[in-house]
Design an enzyme around this catalytic site. Structure first.
Site, mmCIF file in Angstrom:
data_model
loop_
_atom_site.group_PDB
_atom_site.id
_atom_site.type_symbol
_atom_site.label_atom_id
_atom_site.label_comp_id
_atom_site.label_asym_id
_atom_site.label_seq_id
_atom_site.Cartn_x
_atom_site.Cartn_y
_atom_site.Cartn_z
ATOM 1 N N HIS A 101 0.844 -1.197 0.000
ATOM 2 C CA HIS A 101 0.000 0.000 0.000
ATOM 3 C C HIS A 101 0.874 1.239 0.000
ATOM 4 O O HIS A 101 2.040 1.194 0.379
ATOM 5 C CB HIS A 101 -0.969 0.018 1.182
ATOM 6 N N HIS A 103 0.844 5.343 1.176
ATOM 7 C CA HIS A 103 0.222 6.420 1.941
ATOM 8 C C HIS A 103 0.360 7.716 1.153
ATOM 9 O O HIS A 103 1.430 8.007 0.623
ATOM 10 C CB HIS A 103 0.945 6.628 3.281
#
Length: 138
Positions: A101, A103
């Site tokens: 992932h 941010h």
């Protein structure tokens, strides 16, 4: 492939409800549940990859343009002074959820969000050794 034991797989694929900012066939962007700043978002691939090392190049090639779109949306929505795009791999680098992932964190001058590191000195000989070691392994 989806990992049934992965919370981010479930969030990315709509199994659990999220504050979804964007979705396409490959990704879902959601607001972070514990944000560093207002608008802090996560770009989640729908397919499970533990981290950058295991991700398919095709997925990675789509992530940075998506991060750019999100950063531009943050600039427009919040009139922020900057945006951090952060991706961590393994615990030593701050990874706590083992699903790839990214941010995206809107930043404002003097916001005291703690993303940074000390700038350490080095010398030319050490830089040459580092360059050689990385070049030999890339």
């Amino acid at each position: 492939m989806i990992n049934d034991d992965c919370i981010f797989c479930k969030l990315a694929n709509g199994i659990f409800p999220t504050n979804t900012v964007y979705e396409d066939d490959d990704f879902r962007i959601i607001l972070d549940a514990a944000p560093a700043a207002k608008g802090h978002s996560l770009i989640l691939p729908k397919q499970h990859f533990e981290n950058l090392y295991t991700a398919e190049d095709e997925t990675l090639a789509k992530m940075l343009p998506l991060a750019k779109k999100l950063a531009n949306a943050m600039k427009k929505a919040f009139n922020c002074d900057g945006v951090n795009i952060v991706q961590n791999n393994e615990p030593a680098a701050g990874q706590t959820v083992f699903h790839l992932h990214v941010h995206a964190i809107p930043r404002f001058d003097n916001d005291n969000v703690g993303i940074g590191w000390p700038q350490n000195g080095t010398d030319a000989k050490e830089q040459a050794q580092i360059t050689e070691a990385l070049s030999a392994n890339i």
